[in-house]
Design an enzyme around this catalytic site. Structure first.
Site, PDB file in Angstrom:
ATOM      1  N   LYS A  86      99.926 124.032  -9.856  1.00 39.56           N
ATOM      2  CA  LYS A  86      99.039 125.469  -9.927  1.00 39.56           C
ATOM      3  C   LYS A  86      99.916 126.421  -9.275  1.00 39.56           C
ATOM      4  O   LYS A  86      99.642 127.606  -9.483  1.00 39.56           O
ATOM      5  CB  LYS A  86      97.876 125.215  -9.301  1.00 39.56           C
ATOM      6  CG  LYS A  86      96.840 124.350 -10.392  1.00 39.56           C
ATOM      7  CD  LYS A  86      95.325 124.557  -9.978  1.00 39.56           C
ATOM      8  CE  LYS A  86      94.418 124.372 -11.021  1.00 39.56           C
ATOM      9  NZ  LYS A  86      94.458 123.037 -11.440  1.00 39.56           N
ATOM     10  N   GLU A 108      88.945 133.134 -10.459  1.00 37.58           N
ATOM     11  CA  GLU A 108      87.509 132.369 -10.754  1.00 37.58           C
ATOM     12  C   GLU A 108      87.960 131.007 -10.625  1.00 37.58           C
ATOM     13  O   GLU A 108      89.301 130.621 -10.577  1.00 37.58           O
ATOM     14  CB  GLU A 108      86.958 132.722 -11.982  1.00 37.58           C
ATOM     15  CG  GLU A 108      87.441 131.750 -13.113  1.00 37.58           C
ATOM     16  CD  GLU A 108      88.858 131.873 -13.651  1.00 37.58           C
ATOM     17  OE1 GLU A 108      89.401 132.984 -13.258  1.00 37.58           O
ATOM     18  OE2 GLU A 108      89.515 130.701 -14.110  1.00 37.58           O
ATOM     19  N   SER A 376     101.024 115.800 -12.522  1.00 34.67           N
ATOM     20  CA  SER A 376     100.610 117.422 -12.350  1.00 34.67           C
ATOM     21  C   SER A 376     100.160 117.642 -10.897  1.00 34.67           C
ATOM     22  O   SER A 376     100.437 118.781 -10.402  1.00 34.67           O
ATOM     23  CB  SER A 376      99.661 117.884 -13.240  1.00 34.67           C
ATOM     24  OG  SER A 376      98.419 116.856 -13.417  1.00 34.67           O
TER      25      SER A 376
HETATM   26  C1  LIG Z   1      94.302 122.090 -12.708  1.00 34.82           C
HETATM   27  C2  LIG Z   1      94.765 120.946 -12.903  1.00 34.82           C
HETATM   28  C3  LIG Z   1      95.169 120.204 -14.121  1.00 34.82           C
HETATM   29  C4  LIG Z   1      94.682 121.144 -15.594  1.00 34.82           C
HETATM   30  O1  LIG Z   1      95.228 122.336 -15.682  1.00 34.82           O
HETATM   31  P1  LIG Z   1      96.132 122.500 -17.171  1.00 34.82           P
HETATM   32  O2  LIG Z   1      96.323 124.004 -16.832  1.00 34.82           O
HETATM   33  O3  LIG Z   1      95.558 121.737 -18.183  1.00 34.82           O
HETATM   34  O4  LIG Z   1      97.575 121.948 -16.419  1.00 34.82           O
HETATM   35  C5  LIG Z   1      95.836 119.193 -14.227  1.00 34.82           C
HETATM   36  N1  LIG Z   1      96.225 118.583 -13.032  1.00 34.82           N
HETATM   37  C6  LIG Z   1      95.859 119.046 -11.917  1.00 34.82           C
HETATM   38  C7  LIG Z   1      96.393 118.040 -10.879  1.00 34.82           C
HETATM   39  C8  LIG Z   1      95.123 120.351 -11.866  1.00 34.82           C
HETATM   40  O5  LIG Z   1      94.951 120.479 -10.638  1.00 34.82           O
END
Ligand SMILES: *Cc1c(COP(=O)(O)O)cnc(C)c1O
Length: 408
Positions: A86, A108, A376
């Site tokens: 993010k 948001e 992620s």
């Molecule tokens: C917010 C989040 C996601 C989901 O968001 P995408 O826009 O689909 O990437 C995935 N993994 C983590 C660790 C997140 O914080």
């Protein structure tokens, strides 16, 4: 109402008249930045100094040995500042806000992760920051609310409607309409009206660009298959975009929750429960009923629990470039447990969806094949949910009771 920014049949910008000028301004500054090589260099420098980029790729030798199939590698977006990809999006938008000469950002947030990332960016750039959050989410995400406030943001609990994410989105748009001159709305994923899907994907493309270069440098070749979880779709778009033009299979993994047949999931692209519609300013697959009412979604991972999905991914599903699969809550917890034990890594519950699917496919692949999983984010934030899922009596009082307070 105007239409632009289509990806195949999906996307667009279905805007109230009053917001058209603001979107024009945003699209203008985004296009300018995109064609200015010095902008991307400034972005890369900022991310290197502030958010540990380039993030490494970890050779998961123990998991590879465990499954005995394809070699498994992991792209480490968990090492970003605030613990997830993010940061790539919010810091990029921060640079654009500076270019536009605006002084205030709003966002948001549901689970709070995007709110914390935005508040962090605002502190760093010296912007005023207001975060809208459903009152129900404020109650169950106290730690994130605490951090947003300490970072200098104002958190506004939204008491309208069902007091969750979608009500917070409405409130944020209301704020934007009355403060367009000073304020930018930091959308958190590759969704919403044009140019957000494309712009957020562009910032996240830093992940795929790096990964591609890292593979060529250390392995002398590209991976055969890349896995990423799909909430709104930004981390998936980020890593996939490094390999669109290559002979690399791309797999997006959605939340299958309690099972695709249970109705309790958040799978828009791999289940038949979703259909194409227009909502929240754009056209994509939504989990909705026949009357266009949004359905309740469920996932063990708060970040994947969303009714819509990136219009760019909807198009990539239609044209077959990306394959979509689901992972259930149960599979996710098992994959997480194994990854912790075997590699000492704690993926976020969201990311663990990509791991779960990769673990299903790895044993069927050859030992010459290479899999890349996008981690992620990191899972520290999920301590209460994970402890609750493990249901170990030893931790019952200490963690599971606490979990009840935070995740009512
Ligand atoms: C917010 C989040 C996601 C989901 O968001 P995408 O826009 O689909 O990437 C995935 N993994 C983590 C660790 C997140 O914080």
């Amino acid at each position: 109402m105007i239409k632009r920014g289509y990806y195949g049949d999906f996307g667009g910008a279905f805007l109230p008249e009053i917001l058209v000028a603001t979107f024009d301004e945003l699209e203008g500054v985004y296009n300018e930045a995109r064609h200015d090589p010095s902008f991307w260099r400034e972005y890369e420098r900022l991310m290197a100094a502030y958010s540990c980029r380039p993030t490494p790729i970890t050779d998961a030798q123990n998991l590879t040995d465990h499954f005995g199939g394809a070699r498994i590698f992991i792209k480490r977006e968990d090492l970003n500042h605030t613990g997830a990809h993010k940061a790539n999006n919010v810091m990029g938008q921060g640079l654009l806000v500076k270019r536009m000469g605006k002084t205030r950002v709003i966002a948001e947030t549901g689970a709070g992760q995007h709110g914390v990332a935005t508040a962090t960016m605002a502190a760093r750039f010296g912007f005023d920051c207001t975060i809208y959050m459903g009152e129900v989410d404020v109650e169950r995400q106290r730690p994130n609310v605490f951090w947003m406030e300490q970072l200098g943001a104002t958190v506004v609990p939204v008491t309208d409607g069902t007091r969750i994410l979608k009500d917070a989105i409405n409130e944020a748009f209301r704020d934007w309409v009355s403060h367009m001159d000073s304020t930018h709305y930091v959308l958190g994923t590759a969704c919403g009206p044009h140019p957000f899907p494309e712009m957020v994907s562009w910032f996240q493309s830093i992940v795929g660009k790096e990964a591609r270069g890292q593979f060529l440098e250390t392995e002398g070749r590209l991976p055969d298959r890349v896995f990423a979880c799909v909430g709104g779709g930004s981390n998936a778009m980020g890593i996939f975009s490094g390999f669109f033009d290559d002979d690399v299979e791309l797999v997006g993994v959605e939340a299958a929750g309690r099972g695709l047949d249970s109705g309790e999931h958040a799978s828009r692209l791999c289940s038949s429960d979703a259909s194409v519609g227009v909502a929240q300013g754009y056209k994509t697959y939504f989990l909705q009923d026949d009357d266009g009412q949004m359905r309740e979604t469920h996932s063990i991972a708060a970040g994947l629990d969303y009714v819509g999905v990136s219009p760019i991914l909807s198009d990539l599903k239609e044209n077959g470039r990306v394959r979509f699969e689901g992972a259930t809550d149960k599979e996710v917890i098992e994959a997480l447990s194994l990854t912790m034990k075997k590699e000492g890594l704690i993926p976020a519950l969201e990311s663990a969806h990509a791991f779960a699917r990769a673990f299903k496919e790895a044993p069927q692949m050859s030992t010459d094949d290479i899999i890349l999983i996008n981690q992620s984010g990191r899972g520290d934030k999920d301590i209460f949910t994970i402890a609750d899922a493990f249901n170990d009596p030893k931790w019952k009082q200490f963690i599971i009771e606490k979990a009840k307070q935070y995740h009512a």
